[in-house]
Write an enzyme that holds these catalytic residues in place. Structure first.
Site, short mmCIF file in Angstrom:
data_model
loop_
_atom_site.label_atom_id
_atom_site.label_comp_id
_atom_site.label_asym_id
_atom_site.label_seq_id
_atom_site.Cartn_x
_atom_site.Cartn_y
_atom_site.Cartn_z
N SER A 14 0.81 -1.23 0.00
CA SER A 14 0.00 0.00 0.00
C SER A 14 0.84 1.27 0.00
O SER A 14 1.75 1.44 0.80
CB SER A 14 -0.93 0.02 1.21
OG SER A 14 -1.59 1.28 1.25
N LEU A 15 0.49 2.18 -0.90
CA LEU A 15 1.20 3.47 -0.96
C LEU A 15 0.37 4.58 -0.33
O LEU A 15 0.74 5.76 -0.42
CB LEU A 15 1.54 3.81 -2.41
CG LEU A 15 2.62 2.90 -3.04
CD1 LEU A 15 2.85 3.27 -4.50
CD2 LEU A 15 3.93 2.99 -2.27
N THR A 61 -8.71 -1.69 3.04
CA THR A 61 -8.53 -2.27 1.71
C THR A 61 -8.79 -3.78 1.76
O THR A 61 -9.29 -4.29 2.78
CB THR A 61 -7.15 -1.87 1.12
OG1 THR A 61 -7.08 -2.35 -0.22
CG2 THR A 61 -5.97 -2.39 1.90
N LYS A 65 -13.23 -4.67 2.98
CA LYS A 65 -14.15 -3.59 2.63
C LYS A 65 -15.62 -3.90 2.96
O LYS A 65 -16.40 -3.01 3.25
CB LYS A 65 -14.00 -3.22 1.15
CG LYS A 65 -12.69 -2.53 0.87
CD LYS A 65 -12.56 -2.07 -0.57
CE LYS A 65 -11.22 -1.36 -0.75
NZ LYS A 65 -11.10 -0.67 -2.03
N ASN A 86 -14.29 1.99 2.42
CA ASN A 86 -12.83 2.12 2.38
C ASN A 86 -12.31 3.24 3.30
O ASN A 86 -11.10 3.41 3.41
CB ASN A 86 -12.33 2.34 0.95
CG ASN A 86 -12.54 3.75 0.47
OD1 ASN A 86 -13.47 4.41 0.91
ND2 ASN A 86 -11.68 4.21 -0.41
N GLY A 125 -12.87 -9.60 -13.27
CA GLY A 125 -12.63 -9.68 -11.83
C GLY A 125 -13.91 -9.43 -11.05
O GLY A 125 -14.88 -8.87 -11.58
N LYS A 154 -18.50 -16.00 -8.05
CA LYS A 154 -18.31 -14.71 -7.38
C LYS A 154 -18.90 -13.56 -8.20
O LYS A 154 -19.52 -12.65 -7.67
CB LYS A 154 -16.82 -14.46 -7.11
CG LYS A 154 -16.38 -14.98 -5.75
CD LYS A 154 -14.90 -14.98 -5.57
CE LYS A 154 -14.29 -13.64 -5.23
NZ LYS A 154 -12.82 -13.73 -5.06
N TYR A 221 -1.81 0.44 -10.70
CA TYR A 221 -1.00 1.58 -11.15
C TYR A 221 0.50 1.32 -10.95
O TYR A 221 1.33 2.11 -11.36
CB TYR A 221 -1.42 2.86 -10.43
CG TYR A 221 -1.29 2.79 -8.94
CD1 TYR A 221 -2.35 2.34 -8.16
CD2 TYR A 221 -0.11 3.15 -8.30
CE1 TYR A 221 -2.24 2.25 -6.79
CE2 TYR A 221 0.01 3.06 -6.93
CZ TYR A 221 -1.06 2.61 -6.18
OH TYR A 221 -0.93 2.51 -4.82
N GLY A 242 -4.53 2.83 -13.02
CA GLY A 242 -5.37 3.21 -11.88
C GLY A 242 -4.80 4.28 -10.96
O GLY A 242 -5.35 4.51 -9.88
P1 ATR Z 1 -10.62 -10.32 -3.08
O1 ATR Z 1 -11.06 -11.40 -4.06
O2 ATR Z 1 -10.15 -10.86 -1.77
O3 ATR Z 1 -11.59 -9.20 -2.95
P2 ATR Z 1 -9.03 -8.76 -4.88
O4 ATR Z 1 -7.54 -8.61 -4.96
O5 ATR Z 1 -9.86 -7.55 -4.82
O6 ATR Z 1 -9.28 -9.73 -3.67
O7 ATR Z 1 -9.56 -9.59 -6.11
C1 ATR Z 1 -8.80 -10.51 -6.74
C2 ATR Z 1 -9.42 -10.70 -8.12
O8 ATR Z 1 -8.39 -11.13 -9.00
C3 ATR Z 1 -10.48 -11.78 -8.14
O9 ATR Z 1 -11.45 -11.46 -9.11
C4 ATR Z 1 -9.67 -13.01 -8.55
O10 ATR Z 1 -10.39 -14.03 -9.17
P3 ATR Z 1 -11.04 -15.23 -8.31
O11 ATR Z 1 -12.32 -14.69 -7.77
O12 ATR Z 1 -11.22 -16.34 -9.27
O13 ATR Z 1 -10.04 -15.56 -7.22
C5 ATR Z 1 -8.73 -12.40 -9.55
N1 ATR Z 1 -7.54 -13.18 -9.76
C6 ATR Z 1 -6.49 -13.35 -8.92
N2 ATR Z 1 -5.55 -14.14 -9.47
C7 ATR Z 1 -6.01 -14.51 -10.70
C8 ATR Z 1 -5.50 -15.30 -11.78
N3 ATR Z 1 -4.31 -15.89 -11.71
N4 ATR Z 1 -6.25 -15.42 -12.90
C9 ATR Z 1 -7.45 -14.82 -12.99
N5 ATR Z 1 -7.99 -14.04 -12.01
C10 ATR Z 1 -7.29 -13.89 -10.89
#
Ligand code: ATR
Length: 273
Positions: A14-15, A61, A65, A86, A125, A154, A221, A242
């Site tokens: 985190s920055l 973060t 959240k 946040n 995502g 998800k 970013y 970002g």
């Molecule tokens: P969180 O899921 O805990 O909220 P995040 O960093 O905000 O964390 O979100 C991570 C996102 O990156 C998720 O959508 C994750 O996909 P999954 O729901 O399938 O885990 C995605 N992600 C992380 N690594 C990935 C990878 N190698 N390929 C594709 N998607 C990835």
């Protein structure tokens, strides 16, 4: 000395402290902004420290959240609509959860002057920041939002939550979910996954069917140009990272805590490089 914190897990990257400590100093505020890695079990104690006025403000973060919400007394409308907080502050003895990611994204897009009105958006995502981006996009009058996530369920959960709440209430076009890799027919593609935080990471997806002269946005970013953005640029598209969103969400949090609009400038931007 006033104490501020950003909490998350992981948190090392985190920055936020860099930005907030710069602004604190610049505005002659006797305060310090730190980062702290927490586990879910620690949230209760954190809130007690805010109630006791030991900590004045907290940024939240990933992955807290949403998880932090049951510990709070009150949510702003933006936090309520997205179920995502946040920024936390003690206001009139009530612990209030704000969401500054929404305006952060909107301000960033306004700055780069790209018109989102009537556009078809794909978000890759379904993690922590996606609820805020979806809300901001609809406020910017996009035509449609589609989600794709490696773990499809998800994205479907997020779709169902939104389609039954603010989307329905505002009569916006419903959110759709497509299979991972089905990337065709969009004007704007947003990477909201964590893939790309390291230079050797790349989304294993084919973007060639999106076509040219589209807009690709990455929430990440640092690095400034992820492989996602590099690929998009090579295919003839406009790109943006970002960084501005990050600065604007931080600036709004600063305003909430100090009632001062902090400096946003090239110098501030360079602090993050
Ligand atoms: P969180 O899921 O805990 O909220 P995040 O960093 O905000 O964390 O979100 C991570 C996102 O990156 C998720 O959508 C994750 O996909 P999954 O729901 O399938 O885990 C995605 N992600 C992380 N690594 C990935 C990878 N190698 N390929 C594709 N998607 C990835």
């Amino acid at each position: 000395m006033k104490k501020f914190l950003v909490i998350g897990n992981p948190i090392n990257h985190s920055l936020s402290p860099v930005l907030h400590n710069y602004w604190l100093k610049k505005n002659n505020i006797n305060g310090i902004y730190d980062k702290q890695k927490l586990n879910s079990d620690d949230l209760k104690n954190l809130i007690l420290r805010i109630r006791d006025k030991e900590i004045v403000g907290v940024n939240v973060t990933v992955p807290f959240k949403k998880e932090v919400i049951p510990h709070l007394d009150k949510l702003t409308l933006n936090a309520e609509a997205t179920q995502s907080v946040n920024t936390i502050v003690l206001d009139n003895d009530k612990i209030v959860g704000h969401n500054t990611d929404i305006n952060g994204f909107e301000s960033a897009i306004r700055d780069i002057k790209y018109n989102f009105d009537g556009k078809k958006i794909l978000i890759i995502g379904a993690g922590g920041v996606v609820p805020s981006i979806i809300f901001a996009l609809y406020k910017m009058k996009v035509l449609s939002v589609t989600l794709t996530n490696r773990t499809k369920s998800k994205a479907e959960n997020l779709r169902d939550f939104y389609n039954n709440s603010i989307i329905k209430k505002n009569d916006w076009n419903k959110i759709a979910v497509v299979d991972w890799g089905e990337i065709i027919g969009f004007d704007i593609v947003i990477n909201a996954t964590s893939v790309g935080l390291r230079n050797d990471q790349n989304l294993d997806l084919d973007f060639s069917k999106v076509g040219k002269n589209k807009f690709f946005y990455d929430i990440i970013y640092n690095p400034a140009e992820t492989n996602f953005l590099k690929t998009a640029k090579n295919l003839g598209n406009q790109t943006e990272n970002g960084k501005k969103m990050f600065i604007y969400q931080a600036a709004e949090a600063f305003k909430i805590w100090h009632d001062i609009k902090p400096e946003i400038s090239e110098k501030v931007s360079m602090l993050l490089d």
